[in-house]
Scaffold this active site. Structure first.
Site, PDB file in Angstrom:
ATOM      1  N   GLU A  95      12.205   3.003  14.252  1.00  0.00           N
ATOM      2  CA  GLU A  95      11.342   4.038  13.683  1.00  0.00           C
ATOM      3  C   GLU A  95      10.069   4.123  14.508  1.00  0.00           C
ATOM      4  OE1 GLU A  95      10.386   2.815   9.689  1.00  0.00           O
ATOM      5  OE2 GLU A  95       9.997   0.755  10.313  1.00  0.00           O
ATOM      6  N   TYR A 132       0.831  -1.200   0.000  1.00  0.00           N
ATOM      7  CA  TYR A 132       0.000   0.000   0.000  1.00  0.00           C
ATOM      8  C   TYR A 132       0.864   1.247   0.000  1.00  0.00           C
ATOM      9  CZ  TYR A 132       0.873   1.158   4.941  1.00  0.00           C
ATOM     10  OH  TYR A 132       1.457   1.526   6.124  1.00  0.00           O
ATOM     11  N   LEU A 157      11.346   1.479   7.071  1.00  0.00           N
ATOM     12  CA  LEU A 157      10.731   1.879   5.813  1.00  0.00           C
ATOM     13  C   LEU A 157      11.430   3.142   5.304  1.00  0.00           C
ATOM     14  CD1 LEU A 157       8.284   1.329   3.857  1.00  0.00           C
ATOM     15  CD2 LEU A 157       7.116   3.142   5.119  1.00  0.00           C
ATOM     16  N   LYS A 215       6.691  -1.878   1.962  1.00  0.00           N
ATOM     17  CA  LYS A 215       5.501  -1.296   2.594  1.00  0.00           C
ATOM     18  C   LYS A 215       4.301  -2.225   2.401  1.00  0.00           C
ATOM     19  CE  LYS A 215       3.217   3.205   3.167  1.00  0.00           C
ATOM     20  NZ  LYS A 215       3.657   3.461   4.553  1.00  0.00           N
TER      21      LYS A 215
END
Length: 288
Positions: free
Chosen positions: A179, A33, A204, A147
């Site tokens: 993160e 996505y 990411l 992702k």
């Protein structure tokens, strides 16, 4: 009339959109996505998001469902049909549908859906006042650079952080911050160096992160791409997160420690302004 969404080649009212129960995104999380922000009727950092979509699909050997030009036309059409001036456009591509089996058959046709969400993105209370983040062990899979729609780890971590009185959470692995649950983590040191972890399979590659690093170079800010510990983060003079839907958001508390004087710091404020100015000044509005 309610929201119009895109589902496998058709623009349709959301209540009429259908995906098979045998879709592998539903059964296995076998899907990619992307989320692109819309501000003042403009898509923000969209080229970066579509680049990442293509990279993620390639990593899972899922073909692009339409050409890139067609994808951009779909985004523009969704914005126009839903009169979206501020919010997000969500894209999801799954491997396709087949009877449930871990070993998927070759030649599946991807399922592709897209929709808009109207929401305030700029000058939010979080951006004005800052947020608090908890710290938790990072239990997600190893390929966080892709992702995927497999977000249960983030869902559980966010939920627990909210239950414990925090706005969000930072993940920690091997004694270092990876993160945020849906954002990139930054700190600013006492000598005004902007610090964020380098891209790797552990994180990411954030599109807003990329834009902020570019702004640091443009404005002559000192930047270190390196990992940092929770203790260093709590000792920082400023901290912030970046994401497509939150832009640059100050972090004023990490765990039980206030950052700086507990208010958004001056360098974070400058980066907030730089980001909005660059986004609105360099990205042409799509025809609506």
């Amino acid at each position: 009339m309610g929201r119009i969404v895109y589902c496998n080649g058709v623009f349709t009212p959301e209540e009429d959109a259908r995906i098979s129960i045998f879709d592998r995104g539903f059964l296995f999380g076998d899907a990619i996505y992307e989320v692109t922000a819309v501000l003042a009727g403009r898509l923000i950092d969209n080229d970066l998001h579509l680049d990442r979509l293509e990279r993620s699909l390639a990593a899972l050997s899922i073909p692009m469902p339409v050409s890139r030009a067609e994808l951009e036309q779909i985004q523009a059409e969704l914005m126009a049909r839903n009169e979206l001036a501020e919010g997000i456009i969500y894209l999801q591509v799954s491997r396709g549908e087949a009877d449930r089996d871990f070993l998927y058959p070759e030649g599946l046709k991807p399922n592709f859906v897209a929709f808009t969400q109207a929401k305030k993105l700029a000058d939010t209370p979080a951006q004005r006042n800052g947020i608090s983040v908890d710290l938790t062990e990072d239990l997600r899979w190893a390929r966080r650079d892709i992702k995927t729609a497999m977000l249960l780890g983030q869902v559980l971590a966010k939920r627990q952080a909210r239950t414990d009185g925090y706005d969000d959470v930072w993940m920690v692995q091997d004694g270092l911050v990876t993160e945020g649950s849906s954002s990139t983590a930054f700190i600013i040191t006492a000598d005004n160096r902007v610090v964020t972890r380098p891209n790797s399979r552990s994180t990411l590659p954030g599109c807003t992160r990329h834009a902020v690093l570019r702004l640091c170079q443009t404005h002559g800010l000192r930047l270190d791409e390196r990992a940092f510990s929770p203790a260093e983060a709590q000792a920082a003079v400023e901290a912030f997160v970046t994401s497509a839907s939150s832009f640059v958001t100050p972090v004023v508390r990490i765990g039980d420690v206030a950052i700086g004087d507990g208010r958004p710091g001056p360098l974070t404020r400058r980066l907030q302004s730089y980001y909005i100015e660059a986004a609105l000044g360099s990205v042409p509005a799509l025809p609506g």
